[in-house]
Design an enzyme around this catalytic site. Structure first.
Site, PDB file in Angstrom:
ATOM      1  N   PHE A 113      -1.942 -40.803 -23.955  1.00  0.00           N
ATOM      2  CA  PHE A 113      -0.949 -41.744 -24.468  1.00  0.00           C
ATOM      3  C   PHE A 113      -1.528 -42.411 -25.717  1.00  0.00           C
ATOM      4  O   PHE A 113      -2.684 -42.856 -25.701  1.00  0.00           O
ATOM      5  CB  PHE A 113      -0.638 -42.782 -23.393  1.00  0.00           C
ATOM      6  CG  PHE A 113       0.544 -43.638 -23.709  1.00  0.00           C
ATOM      7  CD1 PHE A 113       1.831 -43.143 -23.593  1.00  0.00           C
ATOM      8  CD2 PHE A 113       0.369 -44.950 -24.130  1.00  0.00           C
ATOM      9  CE1 PHE A 113       2.923 -43.939 -23.886  1.00  0.00           C
ATOM     10  CE2 PHE A 113       1.461 -45.754 -24.422  1.00  0.00           C
ATOM     11  CZ  PHE A 113       2.745 -45.245 -24.305  1.00  0.00           C
ATOM     12  N   ASP A 184      -7.244 -42.833 -16.797  1.00  0.00           N
ATOM     13  CA  ASP A 184      -6.026 -43.635 -16.832  1.00  0.00           C
ATOM     14  C   ASP A 184      -5.058 -43.057 -15.806  1.00  0.00           C
ATOM     15  O   ASP A 184      -4.683 -41.879 -15.878  1.00  0.00           O
ATOM     16  CB  ASP A 184      -5.423 -43.604 -18.241  1.00  0.00           C
ATOM     17  CG  ASP A 184      -4.314 -44.633 -18.395  1.00  0.00           C
ATOM     18  OD1 ASP A 184      -3.585 -44.877 -17.404  1.00  0.00           O
ATOM     19  OD2 ASP A 184      -4.162 -45.174 -19.504  1.00  0.00           O
ATOM     20  N   TYR A 209       3.955 -51.230 -13.532  1.00  0.00           N
ATOM     21  CA  TYR A 209       5.413 -51.299 -13.740  1.00  0.00           C
ATOM     22  C   TYR A 209       6.076 -49.930 -13.722  1.00  0.00           C
ATOM     23  O   TYR A 209       7.273 -49.837 -13.833  1.00  0.00           O
ATOM     24  CB  TYR A 209       5.742 -52.047 -15.045  1.00  0.00           C
ATOM     25  CG  TYR A 209       5.033 -51.523 -16.275  1.00  0.00           C
ATOM     26  CD1 TYR A 209       5.485 -50.387 -16.933  1.00  0.00           C
ATOM     27  CD2 TYR A 209       3.908 -52.161 -16.770  1.00  0.00           C
ATOM     28  CE1 TYR A 209       4.825 -49.906 -18.045  1.00  0.00           C
ATOM     29  CE2 TYR A 209       3.238 -51.693 -17.887  1.00  0.00           C
ATOM     30  CZ  TYR A 209       3.705 -50.556 -18.524  1.00  0.00           C
ATOM     31  OH  TYR A 209       3.034 -50.086 -19.616  1.00  0.00           O
ATOM     32  N   LYS A 210       5.272 -48.864 -13.585  1.00  0.00           N
ATOM     33  CA  LYS A 210       5.851 -47.520 -13.478  1.00  0.00           C
ATOM     34  C   LYS A 210       6.107 -47.221 -11.997  1.00  0.00           C
ATOM     35  O   LYS A 210       7.036 -47.749 -11.414  1.00  0.00           O
ATOM     36  CB  LYS A 210       4.940 -46.516 -14.173  1.00  0.00           C
ATOM     37  CG  LYS A 210       4.940 -46.714 -15.704  1.00  0.00           C
ATOM     38  CD  LYS A 210       3.902 -45.928 -16.448  1.00  0.00           C
ATOM     39  CE  LYS A 210       4.006 -46.240 -17.952  1.00  0.00           C
ATOM     40  NZ  LYS A 210       2.825 -45.842 -18.713  1.00  0.00           N
TER      41      LYS A 210
END
Ligand SMILES: *Cc1c(COP(=O)(O)O)cnc(C)c1O
Length: 397
Positions: A113, A184, A209-210
């Site tokens: 990411f 990650d 929050y995923k």
């Protein structure tokens, strides 16, 4: 066995919506509304500042760390919550680099990411001109692990294609050349079984929050392997990572263990939401979630491939080699996703041409999968995406 009807009933899902974007922002757990309301009225409202002690606010980051830790195979006292994932990436990487002071190379991949790469670039700039971030193709990572690498920094699940790195094998290989690892788990925690202790990861970070449904801007987590917890030096040495914050000493002394990865005042409302959101996991087994997620993703791939020849699968076909998402390439993917959203099927788009669909069995079943595929094929057949309003790019895609 997990009863997915029970878990589904724990979420608020808007009428008429098929939500396939829990990989970006999980939906609202019903208990989170009540819990945040209670934190506002009974705790903040009535206790005011005494809530830090009386309501246990100060201990919440560590207490939640143990709850999240259970989902990623971390022992008690090795995970703490706080800040955002980008900050936690910086902290983990800085500490890992400091543990390999004679080496200068950070190895990552082009599937990572961008924020993780940007944070590494910023940290390398701060540390000095001889630090380099080397970014190779995901399949070439193993071939570039050598004794110059200080830290291997990877995201386990590729946010675009969903391709899954072999965390166990790469960690072993990294250790074999004397490198440390920063994993990650943004698209792993709550999506598939992870065993940070079992595979001997050195540092791990992720967001909540995923797949953990803590709400927009929910806190991130960081894991430090117990063997490093006393040696890891925090680069962001904030007062709440101090050994004795309320002694207000002029010089920083790190707290023992994982607490040193705390920085400043925790976001209590978001943490309260996360605490309630994690109750779902009292009813769900991650192995069941993983098996069902592979089944749902496979079902979607089959349905789309048999009815939408315009789309090209961008994710690994083998379900065990991808996370909990499926991506398809389509030249008009952005407009097509907007058309889908207009019909109540919410996924997202990642440039340049990826339509991304996340599946989580906690609230998605076979009926939603086949309905979504049918609506997608209708849009493609009628070129329903080719309308001016679907081509206009919004800020968040
Ligand atoms: C979602 C995600 C982020 C986002 O970081 P924030 O600081 O929470 O905005 C970072 N890295 C990865 C791999 C992600 O999937």
């Amino acid at each position: 066995m997990t009863d997915f009807a029970t878990t589904k009933a724990m979420f608020h899902l808007p009428e008429g919506v098929i939500y396939l974007d829990g990989n970006s922002l999980g939906p609202l757990p019903k208990a989170a509304s009540a819990r945040v309301q209670k934190t506002l009225s009974d705790e903040w409202g009535e206790m005011l500042i005494t809530g830090w002690n009386k309501a246990g606010w100060m201990d919440l980051p560590a207490r939640l760390g143990d709850r999240v830790g259970k989902l990623i195979g971390a022992p008690k006292g090795s995970v703490v919550l706080g800040d955002t994932l980008s900050i936690k990436v910086y902290q983990a990487l800085a500490s890992a680099l400091a543990l390999r002071p004679e080496r200068r190379v950070i190895l990552s991949d082009t599937g990572n990411f961008p924020s993780d790469l940007y944070m590494a670039q910023g940290l390398a700039r701060t540390l000095g001109p001889d630090y380099v971030l080397k970014t190779v193709a995901p399949d070439d990572v193993a071939a570039h692990l050598n004794n110059e690498v200080a830290v291997l920094m990877l995201t386990q699940v590729d946010y675009r294609t969903g391709a899954l790195h072999d965390m166990d094998a790469l960690t072993r290989q990294a250790h074999g050349v004397g490198a440390l690892t920063v994993w990650d788990l943004a698209h792993s925690a709550g999506a598939l079984p992870v065993d940070v202790a079992g595979c001997r990861a050195d540092f791990a970070v992720g967001c909540t929050y995923k797949y953990l449904n803590s709400g927009p801007g929910g806190p991130a987590f960081i894991y430090v392997a117990p063997e490093h917890s006393q040696a890891a030096t925090p680069a962001l040495s904030g007062w709440l990572g101090h050994d004795a914050p309320f002694d207000f000493e002029l010089n920083y002394r790190p707290a023992p263990g994982i607490d040193r990865m705390r920085v400043g005042t925790p976001a209590i409302l978001q943490m309260a939401a996360l605490d309630a959101a994690l109750d779902v996991w009292d009813h769900a087994d991650i192995a069941d979630v993983r098996a069902r997620s592979i089944h749902l993703c496979d079902l979607f791939v089959r349905a789309v491939e048999s009815t939408c020849p315009q789309l090209q699968l961008a994710s690994p076909r083998d379900g065990t080699k991808r996370g909990s998402q499926v991506s398809f390439r389509f030249k008009h993917g952005y407009a097509c996703m907007q058309a889908l959203i207009a019909r109540g099927v919410i996924g997202d788009f990642r440039a340049p041409d990826l339509m991304r669909f996340g599946f989580t069995p906690l609230y998605i079943g076979e009926a939603e999968v086949t309905d979504a595929a049918r609506i997608l094929s209708e849009i493609l057949e009628t070129r329903g995406w080719d309308r001016p309003e679907f081509h206009a790019r919004a800020k968040v895609t």
